[in-house]
Design a protein around this motif. Structure first.
Motif, PDB file in Angstrom:
ATOM      1  N   SER A  63     117.935  20.543  61.389  1.00 36.76           N
ATOM      2  CA  SER A  63     118.635  20.571  60.100  1.00 36.76           C
ATOM      3  C   SER A  63     118.737  19.187  59.472  1.00 36.76           C
ATOM      4  CB  SER A  63     119.999  21.240  60.227  1.00 36.76           C
ATOM      5  OG  SER A  63     120.630  20.890  61.421  1.00 36.76           O
ATOM      6  N   ILE A  91     125.815  10.925  44.713  1.00 39.66           N
ATOM      7  CA  ILE A  91     126.883  11.509  45.526  1.00 39.66           C
ATOM      8  C   ILE A  91     126.765  10.933  46.935  1.00 39.66           C
ATOM      9  CG2 ILE A  91     127.844  13.649  46.464  1.00 39.66           C
ATOM     10  CD1 ILE A  91     126.713  15.091  44.028  1.00 39.66           C
ATOM     11  N   ALA A  93     127.046  10.577  50.817  1.00 37.58           N
ATOM     12  CA  ALA A  93     127.198  11.435  51.996  1.00 37.58           C
ATOM     13  C   ALA A  93     128.303  10.853  52.877  1.00 37.58           C
ATOM     14  CB  ALA A  93     125.884  11.504  52.757  1.00 37.58           C
ATOM     15  N   SER A  94     129.071  11.752  53.480  1.00 38.33           N
ATOM     16  CA  SER A  94     130.281  11.372  54.222  1.00 38.33           C
ATOM     17  C   SER A  94     129.974  10.795  55.596  1.00 38.33           C
ATOM     18  CB  SER A  94     131.157  12.611  54.419  1.00 38.33           C
ATOM     19  OG  SER A  94     131.075  13.463  53.308  1.00 38.33           O
ATOM     20  N   ILE A  96     130.360  11.349  59.182  1.00 30.82           N
ATOM     21  CA  ILE A  96     130.650  12.541  60.008  1.00 30.82           C
ATOM     22  C   ILE A  96     130.702  12.196  61.494  1.00 30.82           C
ATOM     23  CG2 ILE A  96     129.889  14.259  58.317  1.00 30.82           C
ATOM     24  CD1 ILE A  96     127.265  14.549  59.929  1.00 30.82           C
ATOM     25  N   TRP A 107     139.163  16.506  62.758  1.00 30.19           N
ATOM     26  CA  TRP A 107     138.811  17.868  62.352  1.00 30.19           C
ATOM     27  C   TRP A 107     138.818  18.830  63.535  1.00 30.19           C
ATOM     28  CZ3 TRP A 107     134.871  18.987  57.995  1.00 30.19           C
ATOM     29  CH2 TRP A 107     135.096  18.128  56.914  1.00 30.19           C
ATOM     30  N   VAL A 116     130.304  22.876  56.780  1.00 33.17           N
ATOM     31  CA  VAL A 116     128.848  22.968  56.875  1.00 33.17           C
ATOM     32  C   VAL A 116     128.335  24.292  56.296  1.00 33.17           C
ATOM     33  CG1 VAL A 116     126.885  22.974  58.467  1.00 33.17           C
ATOM     34  CG2 VAL A 116     128.776  21.383  58.837  1.00 33.17           C
ATOM     35  N   GLY A 121     135.829  20.941  52.123  1.00 34.43           N
ATOM     36  CA  GLY A 121     136.340  19.795  52.864  1.00 34.43           C
ATOM     37  C   GLY A 121     137.577  20.186  53.670  1.00 34.43           C
ATOM     38  N   HIS A 126     136.371  21.367  47.308  1.00 29.93           N
ATOM     39  CA  HIS A 126     134.979  21.811  47.256  1.00 29.93           C
ATOM     40  C   HIS A 126     134.017  20.648  47.394  1.00 29.93           C
ATOM     41  CE1 HIS A 126     135.522  26.043  46.150  1.00 29.93           C
ATOM     42  NE2 HIS A 126     136.710  25.593  45.804  1.00 29.93           N
ATOM     43  N   LEU A 127     133.072  20.787  48.300  1.00 31.18           N
ATOM     44  CA  LEU A 127     132.027  19.769  48.437  1.00 31.18           C
ATOM     45  C   LEU A 127     130.966  20.013  47.371  1.00 31.18           C
ATOM     46  CD1 LEU A 127     131.532  19.725  52.315  1.00 31.18           C
ATOM     47  CD2 LEU A 127     132.998  18.256  50.933  1.00 31.18           C
ATOM     48  N   MET A 131     125.263  18.475  49.508  1.00 32.60           N
ATOM     49  CA  MET A 131     125.352  18.871  50.910  1.00 32.60           C
ATOM     50  C   MET A 131     124.831  20.313  50.954  1.00 32.60           C
ATOM     51  SD  MET A 131     126.471  18.814  54.120  1.00 32.60           S
ATOM     52  CE  MET A 131     126.829  20.150  55.269  1.00 32.60           C
ATOM     53  N   ILE A 151     128.049  16.585  67.517  1.00 31.23           N
ATOM     54  CA  ILE A 151     128.693  15.676  66.559  1.00 31.23           C
ATOM     55  C   ILE A 151     129.962  15.065  67.169  1.00 31.23           C
ATOM     56  CG2 ILE A 151     129.884  15.557  64.294  1.00 31.23           C
ATOM     57  CD1 ILE A 151     127.061  15.934  63.649  1.00 31.23           C
ATOM     58  N   ARG A 173     136.091  18.721  41.091  1.00 28.90           N
ATOM     59  CA  ARG A 173     135.559  19.451  42.239  1.00 28.90           C
ATOM     60  C   ARG A 173     135.795  20.958  42.128  1.00 28.90           C
ATOM     61  NH1 ARG A 173     133.710  16.873  46.857  1.00 28.90           N
ATOM     62  NH2 ARG A 173     133.757  14.613  46.668  1.00 28.90           N
ATOM     63  N   HIS A 211     116.309  23.983  55.554  1.00 26.31           N
ATOM     64  CA  HIS A 211     116.609  23.953  54.107  1.00 26.31           C
ATOM     65  C   HIS A 211     115.405  23.531  53.253  1.00 26.31           C
ATOM     66  CE1 HIS A 211     117.835  19.857  55.461  1.00 26.31           C
ATOM     67  NE2 HIS A 211     117.580  19.435  54.236  1.00 26.31           N
TER      68      HIS A 211
HETATM   69  C1  HEC Z   1     120.500  16.639  51.597  1.00 22.94           C
HETATM   70  C2  HEC Z   1     121.560  15.771  52.080  1.00 22.94           C
HETATM   71  C3  HEC Z   1     122.473  16.269  53.209  1.00 22.94           C
HETATM   72  C4  HEC Z   1     122.104  16.836  54.408  1.00 22.94           C
HETATM   73  C5  HEC Z   1     120.692  17.154  54.894  1.00 22.94           C
HETATM   74  C6  HEC Z   1     123.334  17.059  55.140  1.00 22.94           C
HETATM   75  N1  HEC Z   1     124.405  16.635  54.407  1.00 22.94           N
HETATM   76 FE1  HEC Z   1     126.385  16.789  54.948  1.00 22.94          FE
HETATM   77  N2  HEC Z   1     126.944  16.011  53.132  1.00 22.94           N
HETATM   78  C7  HEC Z   1     126.078  15.521  52.176  1.00 22.94           C
HETATM   79  C8  HEC Z   1     126.839  14.978  51.073  1.00 22.94           C
HETATM   80  C9  HEC Z   1     126.260  14.355  49.815  1.00 22.94           C
HETATM   81  C10 HEC Z   1     128.211  15.157  51.405  1.00 22.94           C
HETATM   82  C11 HEC Z   1     129.409  14.783  50.549  1.00 22.94           C
HETATM   83  C12 HEC Z   1     129.679  15.914  49.583  1.00 22.94           C
HETATM   84  C13 HEC Z   1     130.854  15.666  48.674  1.00 22.94           C
HETATM   85  O1  HEC Z   1     131.324  14.529  48.555  1.00 22.94           O
HETATM   86  O2  HEC Z   1     131.305  16.643  48.043  1.00 22.94           O
HETATM   87  C14 HEC Z   1     128.224  15.821  52.710  1.00 22.94           C
HETATM   88  C15 HEC Z   1     129.397  16.211  53.360  1.00 22.94           C
HETATM   89  C16 HEC Z   1     129.435  16.700  54.667  1.00 22.94           C
HETATM   90  C17 HEC Z   1     130.659  17.015  55.397  1.00 22.94           C
HETATM   91  C18 HEC Z   1     132.069  16.912  54.844  1.00 22.94           C
HETATM   92  C19 HEC Z   1     132.688  15.622  55.296  1.00 22.94           C
HETATM   93  C20 HEC Z   1     134.024  15.340  54.679  1.00 22.94           C
HETATM   94  O3  HEC Z   1     134.613  14.307  55.062  1.00 22.94           O
HETATM   95  O4  HEC Z   1     134.492  16.079  53.808  1.00 22.94           O
HETATM   96  C21 HEC Z   1     130.266  17.421  56.659  1.00 22.94           C
HETATM   97  C22 HEC Z   1     131.182  17.829  57.802  1.00 22.94           C
HETATM   98  C23 HEC Z   1     128.828  17.368  56.701  1.00 22.94           C
HETATM   99  N3  HEC Z   1     128.351  16.939  55.474  1.00 22.94           N
HETATM  100  C24 HEC Z   1     128.072  17.682  57.812  1.00 22.94           C
HETATM  101  C25 HEC Z   1     126.667  17.769  57.810  1.00 22.94           C
HETATM  102  C26 HEC Z   1     125.893  18.232  58.942  1.00 22.94           C
HETATM  103  C27 HEC Z   1     126.460  18.619  60.285  1.00 22.94           C
HETATM  104  C28 HEC Z   1     124.580  18.231  58.544  1.00 22.94           C
HETATM  105  C29 HEC Z   1     123.356  18.738  59.309  1.00 22.94           C
HETATM  106  C30 HEC Z   1     123.493  20.122  59.738  1.00 22.94           C
HETATM  107  C31 HEC Z   1     124.553  17.756  57.165  1.00 22.94           C
HETATM  108  N4  HEC Z   1     125.833  17.487  56.758  1.00 22.94           N
HETATM  109  C32 HEC Z   1     123.401  17.599  56.413  1.00 22.94           C
HETATM  110  C33 HEC Z   1     124.691  15.562  52.210  1.00 22.94           C
HETATM  111  C34 HEC Z   1     123.926  16.133  53.220  1.00 22.94           C
END
Ligand code: HEC
Ligand code: HEC
Ligand code: HEC
Length: 437
Positions: A63, A91, A93-94, A96, A107, A116, A121, A126-127, A131, A151, A173, A211
């Protein structure tokens, strides 16, 4: 033109906010974890070693969480901070990692499932769909659990990710609630009993963890998926091609083995993966088992084909084709040959390369202007590199050579205009062509 598009977008998002408000009372999306799944907030112990290992070596790689959650060139694995560009702004990425202040250390497993698979969040906010939860919603409980265990096992990194600040109205959001209502299919993966086990496994990987549609399915004005599933999409500098079995623009002329080679080695009989696909191959698909790669190939060969037809090729004696032929002979034949066939697994074949025949020529223009590097993989560690021609060729010359390669050796595709090349130079922040020669 541009202005009316933006206004239409604002009106649409206002409608989406309103829809979101109406939907609020009925928003029960978060919790559908199968009842037999045991959720835990304990850090992984000795008994969880298998789950951690599977989460690390397979689910997280399939993934590709690292692609967005680790800054390029950074050693801060999964600590976030990378800005994902969208038409609405960047945007971040957080973080994690399990750091309790700046990451997701406080968490529970359920919070993690919600984020996920449902884009929520910890506080229920809402994310943004940058993501790709609309794909990860298909992840099985088992894969989710293993991923969580992994993780939880990584090193906590104390790092504050900069706050995402999109302009109005995208900074609301809550608007994402409307977005979800319109574009988020809150459904887990459903196997199709009429298809083979391999097809189902391929469908699961492509639609869920991998994806693929995030890049290969065209988006509407609000960034939601259109119905043109896997039929190609513009990613600004790049075009992610049609990967349905269309024989002209898609993978219809590829065998299943050629698909497997591309995803495992980063290249095959014609194509070399570069740009975002090189990253996807290097970080993710090359690590999948051969059985899973064959499953993906079997599934892609059965996706409904796009209905793009082969156009009439440009006449070989047009002024633009003649200019293109000259540019090609002087600059490109050393690697791509007069017959356009390139060097197998090193310099892409331009002849019979379906990925170059979409109306959208972004990848071609980007590659010619800035040069490129093929995917580096365990099976093909010495990928080839292509030099940049931005300094040497004018916009007219790049357009002409692109048109030429798209309409020679049996290829046929829309001619490329000089202003498209000028537009790419601006996006890529490359200097205009220097001295005349
Ligand atoms: C294409 C890019 C992308 C991929 C691939 C991706 N993420 Fe994210 N993720 C993001 C972004 C951008 C955010 C922040 C979104 C927001 O601010 O609303 C996020 C937010 C998150 C959050 C929320 C964190 C918080 O503090 O609120 C988690 C948990 C998370 N991702 C886990 C994962 C995991 C586990 C994977 C793999 C399975 C993954 N992400 C793959 C882009 C991605
Ligand atoms: C981050 C965006 C991204 C993701 C995710 C992604 N792709 Fe791609 N893909 C691209 C781009 C961009 C290209 C064009 C690469 C080039 O021009 O060298 C491409 C090219 C391809 C090609 C070559 C097509 C041709 O005709 O040359 C295939 C096959 C492919 N992708 C399959 C997949 C599959 C299967 C997945 C999921 C496992 C996937 N891609 C995930 C962006 C992506
Ligand atoms: C020194 C060798 C070399 C020269 C010269 C060269 N190329 Fe390439 N080219 C490559 C290699 C290696 C690749 C595969 C890696 C990549 O895609 O960046 C490639 C890939 C490409 C692609 C495929 C991009 C894609 O998205 O799949 C196009 C189009 C292309 N070259 C066009 C040209 C044109 C036009 C010229 C002349 C102006 C040229 N090349 C000159 C080595 C070369």
């Amino acid at each position: 033109m541009k202005k009316s598009k933006i206004i239409a977008g604002v009106a649409a998002i206002a409608a989406a906010v309103a829809a979101g408000m109406l939907w609020m009372n009925g928003d029960t999306s978060a919790d559908d974890v199968a009842s037999h799944t045991v959720l835990t907030s304990q850090p992984p112990g000795a008994a969880d070693a298998d789950a951690v290992a599977r989460g690390r070596a397979y689910v997280a790689i399939a993934s590709d969480c690292t692609a967005c959650h680790t800054m390029p060139e950074s050693k801060l694995s999964l600590a976030g901070g990378y800005s994902i560009s969208t038409p609405f702004g960047g945007i971040y990425a957080s973080n994690i990692t399990p750091d309790s202040e700046t990451g997701i250390g406080s968490w529970t497993e359920r919070d993690f499932f919600r984020a996920v698979r449902h884009g929520k969040g910890k506080q229920g906010e809402h994310l943004y769909p940058a993501m790709p939860y609309n794909a990860y919603v298909k992840l099985t409980d088992q894969d989710m659990h293993d991923l969580w265990m992994y993780i939880r096992s990584v090193k906590p990194i104390h790092y504050h990710v900069p706050e995402t600040n999109l302009g109005f109205p995208y900074n609301i959001r809550l608007a994402m609630m409307g977005w979800n209502l319109l574009f988020f299919k809150n459904e887990g993966f459903k196997a199709d009993p009429t298809k083979s086990a391999a097809w189902n496994r391929g469908a699961y990987l492509v639609e869920g963890p991998e994806h693929c549609a995030a890049c290969h399915t065209a988006k509407n004005l609000l960034g939601g998926d259109t119905d043109a599933y896997l039929q190609g999409s513009n990613l600004s500098e790049w075009h992610a091609p049609d990967i349905t079995p269309n024989p002209h623009t898609g993978i219809g002329r590829w065998t299943e083995q050629q698909l497997v080679d591309y995803l495992k080695l980063g290249s095959n009989h014609v194509a070399v993966a570069s740009g975002p696909m090189a990253e996807a191959v290097t970080n993710s698909t090359q690590h999948l088992t051969d059985t899973d790669l064959r499953a993906i190939a079997a599934y892609l060969k059965e996706v409904p084909a796009s209905d793009v037809q082969r156009p009439q090729p440009e006449a070989a004696d047009s002024a633009q084709m003649k200019m293109g032929e000259n540019v090609y002979a002087a600059n490109c034949t050393a690697c791509h040959n007069y017959d356009g066939k390139g060097i197998p697994n090193l310099a892409a074949s331009l002849a019979g390369n379906s990925g170059l025949l979409a109306d959208d020529a972004s990848s071609i223009i980007t590659t010619v202007l800035q040069g490129g590097r093929g995917a580096v993989t365990a099976g093909n560690p010495t990928s080839g590199a292509m030099p940049s021609f931005a300094w040497k060729l004018s916009d007219e010359q790049v357009a002409a050579v692109s048109t030429y390669l798209r309409n020679s050796w049996g290829n046929a595709a829309k001619p490329v205009k000089a202003d498209e090349v000028a537009g790419k130079r601006a996006v890529l922040k490359l200097p205009p062509q220097m001295a005349a020669h």
